[in-house]
Write a protein that holds these residues in place. Structure first.
Motif, PDB file in Angstrom:
ATOM      1  N   UNK A 670     -11.542 111.153  14.509  1.00 49.13           N
ATOM      2  CA  UNK A 670     -12.355 112.008  13.671  1.00 49.13           C
ATOM      3  C   UNK A 670     -13.808 111.635  13.819  1.00 49.13           C
ATOM      4  N   UNK A 671     -14.614 112.173  12.919  1.00 52.45           N
ATOM      5  CA  UNK A 671     -16.030 111.849  12.970  1.00 52.45           C
ATOM      6  C   UNK A 671     -16.524 111.723  11.546  1.00 52.45           C
ATOM      7  N   UNK A 672     -17.684 111.148  11.404  1.00 52.06           N
ATOM      8  CA  UNK A 672     -18.266 111.032  10.073  1.00 52.06           C
ATOM      9  C   UNK A 672     -19.764 111.243  10.174  1.00 52.06           C
ATOM     10  N   UNK A 673     -20.359 111.621   9.055  1.00 49.11           N
ATOM     11  CA  UNK A 673     -21.807 111.815   9.049  1.00 49.11           C
ATOM     12  C   UNK A 673     -22.424 110.644   8.310  1.00 49.11           C
ATOM     13  N   UNK A 674     -23.341 109.951   8.962  1.00 54.89           N
ATOM     14  CA  UNK A 674     -23.976 108.788   8.358  1.00 54.89           C
ATOM     15  C   UNK A 674     -25.124 109.223   7.443  1.00 54.89           C
ATOM     16  N   UNK A 675     -25.642 108.235   6.724  1.00 52.53           N
ATOM     17  CA  UNK A 675     -26.691 108.514   5.745  1.00 52.53           C
ATOM     18  C   UNK A 675     -27.867 109.296   6.300  1.00 52.53           C
ATOM     19  N   UNK A 676     -28.235 109.049   7.553  1.00 46.96           N
ATOM     20  CA  UNK A 676     -29.400 109.732   8.131  1.00 46.96           C
ATOM     21  C   UNK A 676     -29.035 111.040   8.828  1.00 46.96           C
ATOM     22  N   UNK A 677     -27.789 111.472   8.663  1.00 46.16           N
ATOM     23  CA  UNK A 677     -27.387 112.744   9.257  1.00 46.16           C
ATOM     24  C   UNK A 677     -26.800 112.612  10.650  1.00 46.16           C
ATOM     25  N   UNK A 678     -26.853 111.400  11.205  1.00 47.83           N
ATOM     26  CA  UNK A 678     -26.274 111.180  12.532  1.00 47.83           C
ATOM     27  C   UNK A 678     -24.758 111.283  12.459  1.00 47.83           C
ATOM     28  N   UNK A 679     -24.174 111.756  13.551  1.00 46.58           N
ATOM     29  CA  UNK A 679     -22.723 111.825  13.612  1.00 46.58           C
ATOM     30  C   UNK A 679     -22.194 110.582  14.326  1.00 46.58           C
ATOM     31  N   UNK A 680     -21.232 109.903  13.693  1.00 45.76           N
ATOM     32  CA  UNK A 680     -20.570 108.777  14.366  1.00 45.76           C
ATOM     33  C   UNK A 680     -19.113 109.154  14.589  1.00 45.76           C
ATOM     34  N   UNK A 681     -18.623 108.896  15.785  1.00 48.10           N
ATOM     35  CA  UNK A 681     -17.234 109.218  16.090  1.00 48.10           C
ATOM     36  C   UNK A 681     -16.353 108.049  15.670  1.00 48.10           C
ATOM     37  N   UNK A 682     -15.208 108.364  15.096  1.00 46.22           N
ATOM     38  CA  UNK A 682     -14.297 107.323  14.638  1.00 46.22           C
ATOM     39  C   UNK A 682     -13.273 107.054  15.732  1.00 46.22           C
ATOM     40  N   UNK A 683     -13.244 105.810  16.167  1.00 46.66           N
ATOM     41  CA  UNK A 683     -12.361 105.481  17.277  1.00 46.66           C
ATOM     42  C   UNK A 683     -10.944 105.249  16.789  1.00 46.66           C
ATOM     43  N   UNK A 684     -10.016 105.611  17.618  1.00 47.83           N
ATOM     44  CA  UNK A 684      -8.619 105.350  17.313  1.00 47.83           C
ATOM     45  C   UNK A 684      -8.142 104.376  18.387  1.00 47.83           C
ATOM     46  N   UNK A 685      -8.529 103.112  18.207  1.00 46.40           N
ATOM     47  CA  UNK A 685      -8.241 102.146  19.257  1.00 46.40           C
ATOM     48  C   UNK A 685      -6.774 101.762  19.292  1.00 46.40           C
ATOM     49  N   UNK A 686      -6.090 101.976  18.181  1.00 47.36           N
ATOM     50  CA  UNK A 686      -4.672 101.644  18.174  1.00 47.36           C
ATOM     51  C   UNK A 686      -3.925 102.550  19.139  1.00 47.36           C
ATOM     52  N   UNK A 687      -4.401 103.752  19.231  1.00 48.30           N
ATOM     53  CA  UNK A 687      -3.843 104.691  20.205  1.00 48.30           C
ATOM     54  C   UNK A 687      -3.990 104.094  21.609  1.00 48.30           C
ATOM     55  N   UNK A 688      -5.146 103.477  21.786  1.00 50.89           N
ATOM     56  CA  UNK A 688      -5.431 102.844  23.075  1.00 50.89           C
ATOM     57  C   UNK A 688      -4.507 101.641  23.305  1.00 50.89           C
ATOM     58  N   UNK A 689      -4.343 100.834  22.261  1.00 50.51           N
ATOM     59  CA  UNK A 689      -3.516  99.637  22.398  1.00 50.51           C
ATOM     60  C   UNK A 689      -2.062  99.986  22.669  1.00 50.51           C
ATOM     61  N   UNK A 690      -1.587 100.999  21.983  1.00 51.86           N
ATOM     62  CA  UNK A 690      -0.182 101.356  22.148  1.00 51.86           C
ATOM     63  C   UNK A 690       0.104 101.936  23.520  1.00 51.86           C
ATOM     64  N   UNK A 691      -0.861 102.719  24.000  1.00 54.55           N
ATOM     65  CA  UNK A 691      -0.625 103.346  25.302  1.00 54.55           C
ATOM     66  C   UNK A 691      -1.215 102.525  26.429  1.00 54.55           C
ATOM     67  N   UNK A 692      -1.640 101.305  26.106  1.00 56.52           N
ATOM     68  CA  UNK A 692      -2.378 100.491  27.077  1.00 56.52           C
ATOM     69  C   UNK A 692      -1.528  99.916  28.200  1.00 56.52           C
ATOM     70  N   UNK A 693      -2.066  98.854  28.777  1.00 55.78           N
ATOM     71  CA  UNK A 693      -1.397  98.252  29.936  1.00 55.78           C
ATOM     72  C   UNK A 693      -0.042  97.674  29.546  1.00 55.78           C
ATOM     73  N   UNK A 694       0.843  97.736  30.442  1.00 53.38           N
ATOM     74  CA  UNK A 694       2.172  97.165  30.168  1.00 53.38           C
ATOM     75  C   UNK A 694       2.153  95.692  30.511  1.00 53.38           C
TER      76      UNK A 694
END
Lengths: 694, 150
Positions: A670-694
């Protein structure tokens, strides 16, 4: 005629009915193990009784009838110490429970209550009448009477099946059942008070008003002309003449007619007569009659229409009053702070301003926590219905299963919880159908005869994990490969290169089913692909662990809540990313602990070897530097180090999900809007870990 | 019956969006890149707290996009916020070179999209306006489907 809008109360009814059905379910399961558990019998009796009352109030006469019969069937066992419920009765009660459940579901879906199956009703009637098998003969009679009903619909004193049952019971028990017709003088003032006095008189004689026409609410609101009918039950040997005299002595009462009912059939037959007499007697009434009927009809139609429009009954959630009070207080505080803010502004005092801002901040955090906690619901809410299902399925497949639930107190956002039911049902079914072997097979394999099925929930960071584990035959990767090749999902060459994890992934492909023979349970067309889709839609993920011959474990990872999380904000080049703090273990400097190996870079953290990922590579950041820090993240037991450029700090962020054909991208939840209006993307690193290297 | 549309330009091409689908016309603000997104997606724009996915009109409609834009041209760029208003279908912003105006034409003036034209499925009608050939885009088609949820 009643003006209460049933629809208004329907959600409450559904909510409460479900609660009582749950009690029935739980206690029946106990009874199945210990058929002599008197406490359980009493609980069931009480729940049935409450349900009966609720259903009758709402006008769901079929449900009221069934629960009433249920009550009668249990009656003999309730008072007897050492009584044991026969197995047939328990099975019957389970079927009744299914019926009731189905009706509540119908109502929740905006449908009507359906009458129970004739066979179920008869069986129940038989059980209700104890050893005397009169139930079977009375059933056809009932049916005939029902057919008469439409003809007598316009009759004033109309008894539904439920009322008749109550009367029938009372008559059988030797009580005096009386129909009391009270007519008031023309132009009577305070009719409701007079009516109340009549009721009081009945009650003074230990009588109980079973039904009144018009209903009590209408009487209270004086929505009637001059006539009231009461159906009352008095103890054995009551002198009705005395009661009649007492009622006659009430001021403004013109006439009282009391008819003692000896036989329910008489009551049914007599229904028609007085009404017809009345029609001739009083023209005013006969005018009112069709109107009433018409209005009723109209209301029915309207209700139906409304049902159609709504389709889905709004979901209710129970909130303790104390929580609402707390919310109110917090809002009150905020109102005060606004005034303080105004004052601070007028005074132009920096100090005062800072003080107010800090207080507001605290209140908002509290407010947020309170609101979030209201949305949190224990897993038990969904888990509780599974023991019954597992029991039924195990019986059906001829398997012996011990079902173990752990962590049902784990809380999760209600909106997520509501969607978990079906996926879990599917996984449990799968485990019983395909996972756990038959007792013979298990013995032959040297395993205990009884299979084990675990349903586990636990929270870890910002996620809730749910595991469905069995100690059955496990998944055979070769078989899965074979099937996938047969189905044309992969080529034989591809199959060679697949890792175990990738093979399991095949199970989630649409159209894949490992069931060798299609059973009516697992062959319903809802496959694991649907399970996966639901879980992913909720922002979660699903993983399989399995060992051939030892068992299979499905791990579901779900976000605790969909709305707000604490995240670590990091930069890579000029882009800002948010890493949910729940999956962050620690942050370390990028130094000589980074090592290059054949399988890529690793980071040695206090003896642990962690795989290293560069955020700039995952997200193809064009402006990134070399990276200075590593964020150690953890999910589902595995850890990794993520290289980033810089840290901004931690912050509460509001998640805005990114879904759809343009913005649904891997590793971003997902994404979020920071105090100054900037958009920060929310990482889903667990998705990365689960599908990562064997 | 009159049909309303917002006419915009993409390089030397003219296109139009049915006015009932256009929620707002926005000036170009900071766009946050969305990694691994389809190439036509420029990124996300914060529109008063709403995250609007912005799609590059030139790439979307296969108009040659190689040419470097001048500062003056960049100032002319607008984002057309379009929406079907249907539950479950996302809103998007289409980045266009410039807006020509709002046009109302008689329904009879709308012609079929020329057969065999490349990307014809993205349009639902065409018309001639001041000797200019204008293609009316099919927003339903553009926004249909939730995608694969990834």
């Amino acid at each position: 005629m009643s003006e209460i809008d049933i629809n208004e109360y329907l959600p409450v009814f559904i909510d409460e009915a479900r609660e009582y059905l749950q009690i029935l379910n739980d206690k029946l399961l106990i009874l199945e193990e210990h058929p002599g558990d008197l406490d359980a019998i009493r609980e069931i009796f009480r729940a049935a009784h409450t349900l009966k009352g609720m259903s009758a109030t709402m006008g769901f006469s079929h449900m009221a009838e069934v629960t009433h019969l249920m009550e009668s069937a249990l009656q003999p066992f309730r008072d007897k110490e050492g009584a044991v419920l026969p197995e047939e009765l328990i099975d019957l009660l389970f079927r009744v429970l299914d019926y009731l459940q189905a009706q509540v579901d119908n109502l929740a879906n905006g449908d009507e209550v359906e009458p129970p199956e004739e066979e179920l009703l008869n069986a129940l009637k038989e059980a209700a009448s104890g050893k005397v098998p009169t139930g079977t003969t009375s059933a056809p009679e009932k049916k005939e009477e029902k057919k008469e009903e439409p003809a007598t619909e316009s009759i004033k004193f109309e008894l539904n099946d439920y009322d008749l049952l109550v009367v029938e019971d009372a008559v059988k028990a030797g009580n005096v059942v009386a129909k009391i017709h009270v007519r008031m003088r023309e132009g009577t003032m305070m009719k409701s008070v007079r009516a109340y006095m009549v009721v009081k008189t009945i009650e003074d004689h230990a009588g109980e008003v079973v039904k009144s026409v018009p209903p009590a609410e209408d009487i209270e609101q004086e929505k009637f002309d001059r006539d009231i009918f009461f159906l009352a039950i008095f103890p054995q040997g009551t002198n009705v003449e005395e009661i009649k005299k007492k009622i006659e002595s009430i001021a403004e009462i013109e006439s009282v007619e009391v008819e003692v009912i000896q036989n329910v059939d008489v009551l049914k037959q007599s229904e028609a007569k007085p009404a017809e007499e009345k029609k001739e007697e009083k023209t005013a009434e006969s005018v009112a009659q069709p109107q009433q009927a018409a209005a009723k009809e109209e209301k029915k139609d309207k209700a139906k229409e409304e049902h159609k429009e709504k389709h889905q009954i709004e979901q209710l959630i129970r909130v303790p009053l104390s929580k609402l009070d707390k919310l109110m207080n917090l809002v009150g505080e905020l109102v005060i702070y606004r005034t303080e803010l105004q004052v601070a502004k007028e005074k132009n005092s920096q100090e005062a301003l800072e003080g107010v801002i800090e207080r507001i901040g605290r209140s908002i955090i509290e407010l947020q926590n309170e609101v979030m906690s209201m949305r949190m619901t224990p897993m038990a809410f969904v888990f509780r219905r599974f023991p019954r299902m597992v029991r039924d399925l195990a019986k059906r497949f001829g398997k012996k299963v011990e079902f173990i639930i752990e962590g049902e107190e784990t809380e999760i956002d209600r909106s997520i919880l509501d969607k978990l039911g079906d996926p879990l049902v599917h996984l449990l079914r799968n485990a019983i159908d395909h996972g756990i072997e038959t007792p013979e097979e298990r013995i032959a394999k040297g395993k205990p005869e009884e299979g084990h099925l675990w349903l586990r929930a636990y929270a870890e960071g910002n996620y809730v994990f749910i595991e469905v584990e069995d100690d059955g035959r496990g998944i055979d990767p070769e078989k899965v490969k074979q099937k996938a090749i047969e189905k044309g999902l992969i080529s034989p060459e591809e199959a060679e290169t697949l890792t175990k994890r990738e093979i399991y992934e095949l199970l989630f492909r649409p159209g894949f089913s490992t069931a060798e023979k299609v059973t009516d349970v697992s062959g319903r067309g809802v496959g694991l692909d649907v399970v996966k889709a639901v879980i992913e839609q909720l922002g979660g993920s699903i993983e399989i662990q399995s060992e051939l011959g030892k068992g299979t474990k499905f791990i579901l990872r779900l976000p605790l809540t969909l709305a707000i999380i604490t995240a670590l904000l990091v930069t890579v080049g000029d882009e800002v990313y948010a890493i949910p703090l729940g999956s962050v273990d620690e942050v370390v400097e990028k130094d000589e602990r980074m090592k290059k190996t054949q399988v890529g870079e690793v980071f040695i953290l206090r003896g642990d070897v962690l795989p290293v990922y560069y955020l700039k590579d995952i997200f193809k950041v064009p402006t990134a530097g070399e990276g200075q820090h590593l964020v150690v993240v953890r999910s589902a037991g595995s850890r990794a180090a993520i290289v980033i450029d810089d840290l901004i700090g931690q912050q509460e962020i509001v998640i805005k999900p990114l879904k759809g054909k343009y913005v649904g991208v891997p590793y971003i939840s997902g994404a979020t809007i920071l105090g100054d209006g900037t958009i920060a993307l929310i990482t889903d690193l667990t998705q990365l870990l689960m599908g990562g290297r064997e | 019956m009159n049909v309303g549309m917002v006419v915009f330009g993409l390089k030397d091409k003219y296109m139009a969006a049915p006015i009932e689908y256009v929620k707002e016309i926005l000036k170009l603000d900071k766009i946050t890149r969305l990694p691994n997104a389809p190439v036509i997606v420029k990124g996300l724009m914060n529109v008063r707290g709403i995250l609007l996915p912005v799609v590059d009109g030139r790439k979307l409609f296969n108009v040659d996009e190689d040419e470097e834009l001048t500062e003056e041209q960049k100032k002319q760029m607008r984002i057309l916020w379009v929406s079907t208003g249907r539950e479950g279908e996302e809103d998007i912003g289409i980045l266009v070179d410039h807006i020509l105006g709002i046009l109302f034409v008689d329904e009879e003036e709308l012609k079929e999209v020329p057969e065999g034209m490349e990307g014809a499925e993205k349009f639902k009608a065409s018309l001639l306006w001041n000797d200019k050939f204008v293609l009316m885009i099919d927003i339903d088609n553009l926004l249909r489907g939730r995608g694969d949820g990834r």
